[in-house]
Design an enzyme around this catalytic site. Structure first.
Site, PDB file in Angstrom:
ATOM      1  N   GLY A  12       0.842  -1.199   0.000  1.00  0.00           N
ATOM      2  CA  GLY A  12       0.000   0.000   0.000  1.00  0.00           C
ATOM      3  C   GLY A  12       0.872   1.242   0.000  1.00  0.00           C
ATOM      4  CG  ASP A  13       0.884   3.777   2.425  1.00  0.00           C
ATOM      5  OD1 ASP A  13      -0.246   4.279   2.405  1.00  0.00           O
ATOM      6  OD2 ASP A  13       1.335   3.138   3.391  1.00  0.00           O
ATOM      7  NE  ARG A  18       2.848  11.048  -9.433  1.00  0.00           N
ATOM      8  CZ  ARG A  18       2.551  11.855 -10.454  1.00  0.00           C
ATOM      9  NH1 ARG A  18       1.343  11.898 -10.955  1.00  0.00           N
ATOM     10  NH2 ARG A  18       3.482  12.618 -10.990  1.00  0.00           N
ATOM     11  CG  ASN A  38      -8.864   1.170   5.778  1.00  0.00           C
ATOM     12  OD1 ASN A  38      -9.691   1.504   4.946  1.00  0.00           O
ATOM     13  ND2 ASN A  38      -8.392  -0.054   5.819  1.00  0.00           N
ATOM     14  CB  ALA A  39      -7.876   4.545   1.662  1.00  0.00           C
ATOM     15  CG  HIS A  41      -5.804   6.567  -2.115  1.00  0.00           C
ATOM     16  ND1 HIS A  41      -6.761   5.935  -2.863  1.00  0.00           N
ATOM     17  CD2 HIS A  41      -5.196   5.592  -1.404  1.00  0.00           C
ATOM     18  CE1 HIS A  41      -6.732   4.638  -2.607  1.00  0.00           C
ATOM     19  NE2 HIS A  41      -5.795   4.411  -1.721  1.00  0.00           N
ATOM     20  CE  LYS A 144     -24.768 -15.524   7.335  1.00  0.00           C
ATOM     21  NZ  LYS A 144     -25.154 -16.923   7.310  1.00  0.00           N
ATOM     22  CB  ILE A 332      12.455   7.035  -9.418  1.00  0.00           C
ATOM     23  CG1 ILE A 332      13.893   6.591  -9.693  1.00  0.00           C
ATOM     24  CG2 ILE A 332      11.961   8.055 -10.415  1.00  0.00           C
ATOM     25  CD1 ILE A 332      14.090   5.836 -10.980  1.00  0.00           C
ATOM     26  CB  SER A 412       5.766   9.101 -10.404  1.00  0.00           C
ATOM     27  OG  SER A 412       5.472  10.208  -9.623  1.00  0.00           O
TER      28      SER A 412
HETATM   29  P1  GDP Z   1      -1.476   5.804  -2.120  1.00  0.00           P
HETATM   30  O1  GDP Z   1      -2.171   5.481  -0.832  1.00  0.00           O
HETATM   31  O2  GDP Z   1      -1.046   4.571  -2.866  1.00  0.00           O
HETATM   32  O3  GDP Z   1      -2.228   6.766  -2.962  1.00  0.00           O
HETATM   33  O4  GDP Z   1      -0.090   6.511  -1.724  1.00  0.00           O
HETATM   34  P2  GDP Z   1       0.139   7.640  -0.608  1.00  0.00           P
HETATM   35  O5  GDP Z   1      -0.630   8.823  -0.951  1.00  0.00           O
HETATM   36  O6  GDP Z   1      -0.030   7.101   0.757  1.00  0.00           O
HETATM   37  O7  GDP Z   1       1.711   7.851  -0.737  1.00  0.00           O
HETATM   38  C1  GDP Z   1       2.329   8.427  -1.794  1.00  0.00           C
HETATM   39  C2  GDP Z   1       3.022   9.698  -1.320  1.00  0.00           C
HETATM   40  O8  GDP Z   1       4.071  10.022  -2.192  1.00  0.00           O
HETATM   41  C3  GDP Z   1       2.141  10.912  -1.338  1.00  0.00           C
HETATM   42  O9  GDP Z   1       2.563  11.816  -0.354  1.00  0.00           O
HETATM   43  C4  GDP Z   1       2.364  11.504  -2.734  1.00  0.00           C
HETATM   44  O10 GDP Z   1       2.103  12.878  -2.831  1.00  0.00           O
HETATM   45  C5  GDP Z   1       3.816  11.238  -2.899  1.00  0.00           C
HETATM   46  N1  GDP Z   1       4.255  10.946  -4.243  1.00  0.00           N
HETATM   47  C6  GDP Z   1       3.646  10.161  -5.184  1.00  0.00           C
HETATM   48  N2  GDP Z   1       4.445  10.037  -6.261  1.00  0.00           N
HETATM   49  C7  GDP Z   1       5.581  10.726  -5.989  1.00  0.00           C
HETATM   50  C8  GDP Z   1       6.805  10.931  -6.694  1.00  0.00           C
HETATM   51  O11 GDP Z   1       7.041  10.407  -7.773  1.00  0.00           O
HETATM   52  N3  GDP Z   1       7.760  11.688  -6.070  1.00  0.00           N
HETATM   53  C9  GDP Z   1       7.566  12.250  -4.850  1.00  0.00           C
HETATM   54  N4  GDP Z   1       8.559  12.965  -4.333  1.00  0.00           N
HETATM   55  N5  GDP Z   1       6.439  12.082  -4.161  1.00  0.00           N
HETATM   56  C10 GDP Z   1       5.458  11.321  -4.725  1.00  0.00           C
END
Ligand code: GDP
Length: 423
Positions: A12-13, A18, A38-39, A41, A144, A332, A412
């Site tokens: 997750g996360d 994004r 609990n998500a 995003h 149920k 990355i 990304s």
């Molecule tokens: P999700 O639950 O799968 O949507 O992921 P999260 O939101 O918990 O975690 C991703 C985190 O990384 C967030 O704070 C995004 O804004 C950030 N994020 C996503 N892609 C990138 C990236 O390529 N570079 C950077 N620096 N941050 C990113």
């Protein structure tokens, strides 16, 4: 017309929110098909920064209809809070762009209580729940003994069922946990306060989506990742739902629908929130540095995330179990500070190296086998094409692609919508 799922291939996360926010422009509908609030995003766009808990990440796109499917679980109080908060930042949310399944189970305050009480009872053996009542409500669903949101339209039927369910639930709250029992009146009042306000959003979302199948582009947004799947994850350190792409048609109410595309999302390194085995985990200074660089704190809870290098064994398993047709590699840019980049390429288990993801009871004994790739040590957040990436970063992507056996089509390099390299 195409159906696509955006799913997690780790813990997750991974950055699914994004990716959904980015890709939703090409879709007519975005569906959250499992899980609850609990998500977390995270989406960063022209409206600001959001941590979406229940609302699908297509909510910012004009003309996109967002659906919370029957496979999700809904806390009406929390959903209303999120709608208000999102609206307050200028994002339109109304029954025109948000539809909630009449079959989705309601998360009641007693589910939240039970979650807290059970984690406390487990003490050191806790699962690391987000304490939003998700495991208790999914448990009750299969017993149920949940209420579907649509029952709000049948008050007599609803009251009778609720009375029976409460009598049962209070036995557990009182006698197992020594917790506070709930009266029918207080739960009814809560339901009338919040449930009534959700009513305009409710409909048979399955019928709605089935009517669009093959005519419109539908995007399915998963919560969590394969390693938290209740069937195929690191049980019992899983969620109580199925974050698999294969579950998307069921959780959306369109069991006959086919997925044309499955985008598996994974970070360029590993993170994990909550308890359970995390084979490649780092501790100490290395971990602190990566956690700080990546701002790895839970979007739903603020908890520091556990961190480690990219785990090829877990990610390849994730690709397979998701049936991913392509992969999006996120964050990355965070690795830019490293002079060399460790990758967990295999596990060592019982004195043997393996490429296979172990059975949950065995995985705790696995040790990571690490290989090092050269780092690039420069800012890559401005790169918008693969060719613009330094050679070492290109090699890192190619190495992972080869090892996980799936094309990496999106890379990304930042949290903002346009910080993406598409191949
Ligand atoms: P999700 O639950 O799968 O949507 O992921 P999260 O939101 O918990 O975690 C991703 C985190 O990384 C967030 O704070 C995004 O804004 C950030 N994020 C996503 N892609 C990138 C990236 O390529 N570079 C950077 N620096 N941050 C990113």
């Amino acid at each position: 017309m195409a159906n696509c799922a955006i799913v997690g291939i780790n813990w997750g996360d991974e950055g699914k929110g994004r990716m959904v926010d980015l890709i939703a422009a090409d879709y007519d509908v975005v569906v959250r098909y499992q899980g609850g609030n609990n998500a977390g995003h995270t989406v960063v766009n022209e409206y600001g920064k959001f941590a979406l808990h229940l609302l699908p990440s297509g909510i910012f796109r004009k003309g996109v209809v967002n659906v919370l499917g029957n496979g999700a679980v809904i806390d009406p109080e929390k959903l209303l809070e999120e709608i208000e908060e999102t609206r307050s930042k200028g994002v339109p949310v109304s029954p025109d762009n948000l539809k909630v399944s009449d079959r989705a189970p309601i998360v009641f305050p007693y589910h939240r209580d039970q979650d807290v009480l059970e984690e406390a009872r487990l003490a050191d053996a806790k699962y690391g729940s987000t304490k939003r009542g998700i495991a208790p409500v999914y448990g009750d669903k299969y017993m149920k003994k949940t209420i579907m949101l649509g029952e709000l339209f049948y008050p007599d039927y609803l009251k009778k069922r609720l009375e029976g369910i409460l009598a049962w639930k209070n036995l557990t709250l009182k006698n197992v946990y020594g917790g506070k029992p709930y009266s029918l009146e207080e739960v009814w009042d809560w339901l009338m306060t919040y449930g009534e306000k959700i009513k305009p959003y409710l409909c048979d979302t399955g019928a709605y989506l089935r009517s669009l199948d093959g005519k419109k582009n539908i995007l399915f947004e998963a919560q969590l990742g394969v390693l938290r799947d209740v069937d195929f994850g690191i049980y019992p350190y899983t969620s109580s739902s199925a974050p698999l792409a294969a579950y998307a048609p069921i959780g959306a109410g369109m069991p006959g629908a086919k997925l044309d595309k499955v985008i598996g999302v994974v970070k360029a390194y590993s993170t994990c929130v909550g308890e359970g085995p995390f084979t490649a985990e780092w501790f100490g200074e290395d971990a602190d540095k990566l956690r700080e660089a990546g701002a790895e704190y839970g979007a739903a809870t603020g908890r520091p995330r556990r961190v480690g290098p990219m785990d090829i064994v877990a990610t390849r398993y994730g690709v397979i179990m998701q049936g991913a047709t392509e992969v999006a590699l996120t964050k990355i840019d965070i690795l830019s500070y490293m002079d060399q980049i460790p990758v967990c390429v295999q596990y060592e288990l019982d004195g043997r190296k393996t490429d296979d993801f172990p059975f949950p009871a065995a995985i705790g004994a696995a040790k990571p086998v690490i290989e090092y790739m050269p780092g690039w040590q420069c800012d890559i957040s401005g790169c918008r094409s693969f060719g613009e990436l330094p050679k070492a970063a290109q090699e890192y992507v190619d190495f992972i692609e080869k090892r996980i056996g799936c094309p990496i089509t999106n890379i990304s390099v930042g949290a903002a919508r346009d910080a993406i390299i598409r191949r």
